[in-house]
Design an enzyme around this catalytic site. Structure first.
Site, PDB file in Angstrom:
ATOM      1  N   SER A 118       0.790  -1.234   0.000  1.00  0.00           N
ATOM      2  CA  SER A 118       0.000   0.000   0.000  1.00  0.00           C
ATOM      3  C   SER A 118       0.821   1.282   0.000  1.00  0.00           C
ATOM      4  CB  SER A 118      -0.967   0.014   1.186  1.00  0.00           C
ATOM      5  OG  SER A 118      -2.012  -0.907   0.974  1.00  0.00           O
ATOM      6  N   LYS A 154      -0.030   3.343  -2.935  1.00  0.00           N
ATOM      7  CA  LYS A 154      -1.192   4.228  -2.990  1.00  0.00           C
ATOM      8  C   LYS A 154      -0.829   5.705  -3.144  1.00  0.00           C
ATOM      9  CE  LYS A 154      -4.660   1.469  -0.481  1.00  0.00           C
ATOM     10  NZ  LYS A 154      -4.024   0.161  -0.519  1.00  0.00           N
ATOM     11  N   TYR A 174     -10.610   2.213   5.395  1.00  0.00           N
ATOM     12  CA  TYR A 174      -9.520   1.854   4.494  1.00  0.00           C
ATOM     13  C   TYR A 174      -9.941   0.696   3.615  1.00  0.00           C
ATOM     14  CZ  TYR A 174      -4.635   1.024   3.210  1.00  0.00           C
ATOM     15  OH  TYR A 174      -3.461   0.879   2.532  1.00  0.00           O
TER      16      TYR A 174
END
Length: 384
Positions: free
Chosen positions: A58, A61, A168
């Site tokens: 992540s 991201k 999330y």
């Protein structure tokens, strides 16, 4: 500082908290400190270092978010437009309202999710390892999972009405599809041309060369017999280039991206974002909503409970601490992490960027988290 950081990493490896770790600290001008401990894999006793390749999960991201913000600066993308403006199929997205036996029940959302809500994780999507409802939904529907590489991984339902709360989830994967649709080009091409090449990030990629793969450390899990390769890997040549994960990188390479944000969007004379845009990334974008003080695990094979504490906010792609953390990062720092225990933070007030890398599951295991916190405290023990 370097000696103390090395001790922390070596102790964590010796204690069995992680099989290996690399920590790196920088500032506006370059790398300040680097330390490493442990071996590359259970079958390769070569030492890890700042050029070891990690699946940053992540931490992808914020790079996808940067690609989206580049399109905003170019006038091609409106953060406040409905997602369906750019992805018409998103107009059919429903909210999961419950189950009748094993049959999911749905309803229409109260409003259309916007691109900004994708960026801020307030659009309604979740992750199965943090949400029992989507975990069950995936089990009963045969959903392919986020690492499948299939485009239909974007088809998961919402869990609440857009704007209702922070949760999330796969929002940045949807954002990546928006970015590709707006630009009319694959996400990996946009990321490479707009971010990685300008910043000289030659070891950050969706597709490893053979030379890079020789420096790749596996995702490991702890067993009574020691650390073993879990076999966890990204989909190779995926149908969907994921915006929420999928990048490989190295501690030295990723620090270049961190330093670019610390410098207001520029590094070595190459600008990837305007300073005003970077300031927005480090400003509260969720208003009166808060990042959850506690995110409980729905699957302990993937993650332990994530306990941030009260009052944290979210910017454009970054977790923000509004107050100084005693002995640690200053107020206004931006941070995030990857599921396999890679972490970074950018502290504009102190002029510090840092990252700490291991490659294990579950996320935020007590030993890995303790190592991370000790590392940060060691950094700030010498930051004036």
């Amino acid at each position: 500082m370097a000696g103390r950081i090395a001790e922390i990493l070596e102790q964590a490896v010796a204690d069995g908290a992680v099989p290996n770790a690399v920590a790196i600290v920088g500032d506006r001008d370059g790398v300040r400190y680097e330390a490493a401990a442990g071996t590359l894999s259970p079958t390769d006793d070569g030492s890890v270092d700042g050029d070891t390749v990690y699946r940053i999960m992540s931490m992808t991201k914020i790079i996808t978010t940067t690609a989206a913000l580049q399109l905003v600066e170019q006038g091609h993308l409106d953060l406040d437009a409905p997602v369906e403006t750019y992805l018409p199929e998103f107009a059919d997205r429903k909210v999961l309202s419950g189950f009748d036996g094993d049959e999911p029940q749905y309803r229409d959302p109260a409003s259309a999710a916007t691109v900004r809500q994708l960026v801020t994780h307030t659009a309604g999507h979740g992750y199965m390892f943090f949400n029992e409802d989507i975990h069950r939904w995936e089990e009963v529907t045969g959903y392919p999972g986020i690492l499948s590489g299939e485009r239909r991984m974007l088809d998961a339902p919402l869990l609440f009405d857009p704007g209702e709360r922070f949760e999330y989830g796969i929002n940045t994967d949807v954002l990546g599809a928006v970015v590709a649709a707006v630009a009319g080009r694959p996400l990996d091409v946009l990321v490479t041309e707009g971010i990685l090449d300008p910043l000289g990030m030659r070891d950050t990629t969706y597709r490893l060369t053979d030379a890079q793969r020789s420096r790749l450390t596996p995702v490991q899990v702890s067993t009574p017999d020691g650390w073993v390769d879990s076999g966890v890997e990204y989909a190779q040549d995926p149908e969907l280039v994921p915006g929420g994960h999928g990048l490989y990188s190295t501690p030295r390479d990723y620090l270049r991206f961190e330093r670019a944000l610390l410098r207001g969007g520029e590094l070595d004379g190459r600008r990837i974002l305007q300073e005003a845009t970077v300031r927005q990334m480090f400003s509260n974008q969720i208003g009166a909503l808060d990042f959850p003080a506690e995110i409980r695990s729905a699957d302990h094979a993937y993650t332990e409970d994530f306990l941030a504490g009260p009052g944290w906010k979210w910017g454009l792609g970054l977790l923000l601490n509004p107050q100084d953390l005693p002995g640690m990062r200053r107020a206004g720092s931006g941070s995030w992490a990857g599921l396999c225990n890679t972490h970074f933070w950018i502290d504009p007030q102190a002029g510090v960027v840092a990252g700490i890398y291991s490659q294990t599951l579950p996320f935020v295991s007590p030993g890995a988290l303790q190592m991370y916190q000790a590392f940060e405290q060691a950094v700030y023990a010498e930051v004036s």
